[in-house]
Scaffold this motif. Structure first.
Motif, PDB file in Angstrom:
ATOM      1  N   ALA A 164     -89.195 -18.788  28.345  1.00  0.00           N
ATOM      2  CA  ALA A 164     -87.917 -18.005  27.348  1.00  0.00           C
ATOM      3  C   ALA A 164     -88.576 -16.402  26.959  1.00  0.00           C
ATOM      4  N   ALA A 165     -88.993 -16.522  26.229  1.00  0.00           N
ATOM      5  CA  ALA A 165     -89.962 -14.658  26.513  1.00  0.00           C
ATOM      6  C   ALA A 165     -90.069 -14.225  27.571  1.00  0.00           C
ATOM      7  N   GLU A 166     -90.630 -14.701  28.575  1.00  0.00           N
ATOM      8  CA  GLU A 166     -91.134 -14.335  29.436  1.00  0.00           C
ATOM      9  C   GLU A 166     -90.232 -14.135  30.124  1.00  0.00           C
ATOM     10  N   LEU A 167     -89.069 -14.776  30.448  1.00  0.00           N
ATOM     11  CA  LEU A 167     -87.946 -14.721  31.136  1.00  0.00           C
ATOM     12  C   LEU A 167     -87.195 -13.496  30.546  1.00  0.00           C
ATOM     13  N   THR A 168     -87.190 -13.701  29.622  1.00  0.00           N
ATOM     14  CA  THR A 168     -85.982 -12.237  29.070  1.00  0.00           C
ATOM     15  C   THR A 168     -86.720 -10.799  29.160  1.00  0.00           C
ATOM     16  N   THR A 185     -87.323  -5.742  32.826  1.00  0.00           N
ATOM     17  CA  THR A 185     -87.322  -4.787  33.488  1.00  0.00           C
ATOM     18  C   THR A 185     -86.781  -4.217  35.372  1.00  0.00           C
ATOM     19  N   LEU A 186     -85.500  -4.872  34.962  1.00  0.00           N
ATOM     20  CA  LEU A 186     -84.497  -4.902  36.111  1.00  0.00           C
ATOM     21  C   LEU A 186     -83.542  -3.590  35.809  1.00  0.00           C
ATOM     22  N   THR A 187     -82.804  -3.110  36.393  1.00  0.00           N
ATOM     23  CA  THR A 187     -81.486  -2.557  35.967  1.00  0.00           C
ATOM     24  C   THR A 187     -80.548  -2.701  35.441  1.00  0.00           C
ATOM     25  N   ILE A 201     -88.960  -9.497  40.446  1.00  0.00           N
ATOM     26  CA  ILE A 201     -88.967 -10.409  39.264  1.00  0.00           C
ATOM     27  C   ILE A 201     -90.900 -11.076  40.034  1.00  0.00           C
ATOM     28  N   SER A 202     -89.889 -11.286  41.374  1.00  0.00           N
ATOM     29  CA  SER A 202     -91.884 -11.992  42.261  1.00  0.00           C
ATOM     30  C   SER A 202     -92.877 -11.068  41.776  1.00  0.00           C
ATOM     31  N   LYS A 203     -92.746 -10.456  42.139  1.00  0.00           N
ATOM     32  CA  LYS A 203     -94.036  -9.053  42.248  1.00  0.00           C
ATOM     33  C   LYS A 203     -94.665  -8.855  40.563  1.00  0.00           C
ATOM     34  N   ARG A 204     -93.693  -9.064  39.745  1.00  0.00           N
ATOM     35  CA  ARG A 204     -94.328  -9.010  38.382  1.00  0.00           C
ATOM     36  C   ARG A 204     -94.495 -10.522  37.498  1.00  0.00           C
ATOM     37  N   VAL A 219    -102.291 -12.778  33.753  1.00  0.00           N
ATOM     38  CA  VAL A 219    -102.609 -14.532  32.969  1.00  0.00           C
ATOM     39  C   VAL A 219    -101.565 -15.305  34.207  1.00  0.00           C
ATOM     40  N   SER A 220    -101.705 -15.950  34.298  1.00  0.00           N
ATOM     41  CA  SER A 220    -100.618 -17.425  34.873  1.00  0.00           C
ATOM     42  C   SER A 220     -98.932 -17.757  33.936  1.00  0.00           C
TER      43      SER A 220
END
Length: 145
Positions: free
Chosen positions: A74-78, A83-85, A127-130, A136-137
């Motif tokens: 969840a933290a990574e998803l947030t 990073t998105l508009t 998102i894919s690029k990030r 780190v995986s």
């Protein structure tokens, strides 16, 4: 906010004409407009609010989204969504979480379908690029003991 959304929907349900998909889109449009109004009101009168403990809960409705969300927490998803508009976040939420069609999302966000497709494509590409550029995986099995 939920109560206010429900009150607005129930108060205007007699005005609705259409099928189930149209009803969902209509409800989302009412709630979206209420959120926009609330954000404008908040911007005029800012207040300090502590961030709630615990995280947000994201529900994915299709296999692709399930696979992507199972790879990150969840933290990574947030952090990725941050990073998105705002338009990209809104389209992704309506498409993936609410499982609405391009046409329904376009109606809700009041943009042409082509613009919604472009926003979705750019958001998913970002998102894919990030994820791919992350040093780190983000996969759970790759964590160190």
């Amino acid at each position: 906010m939920v109560s206010e959304c429900l009150l607005r929907v129930f108060g205007r349900v007699d005005d609705f004409e259409g099928d189930e998909a149209g009803f969902r889109a209509w409800c989302f449009a009412i709630c979206r407009n209420l959120l926009i109004d609330e954000a404008r009101h908040r911007d005029r009168r800012p207040t300090l609010v502590a961030e709630p403990a615990g995280g947000c809960r994201v529900v994915a409705l299709d296999d692709t989204a399930d696979a992507a969300l199972s790879e990150i927490g969840a933290a990574e998803l947030t952090a990725l969504l941050a990073t998105l508009t705002s338009d990209q976040r809104e389209v992704i939420a309506l498409r993936i979480v609410a499982d609405l069609s391009i046409a329904e999302v376009a109606e809700i966000v009041e943009k042409p379908q082509g613009a919604v497709k472009a926003l979705q494509h750019r958001a998913l590409r970002t998102i894919s690029k990030r994820i791919n550029d992350s040093p780190v995986s983000l996969r759970p099995e790759a964590t160190l003991s």
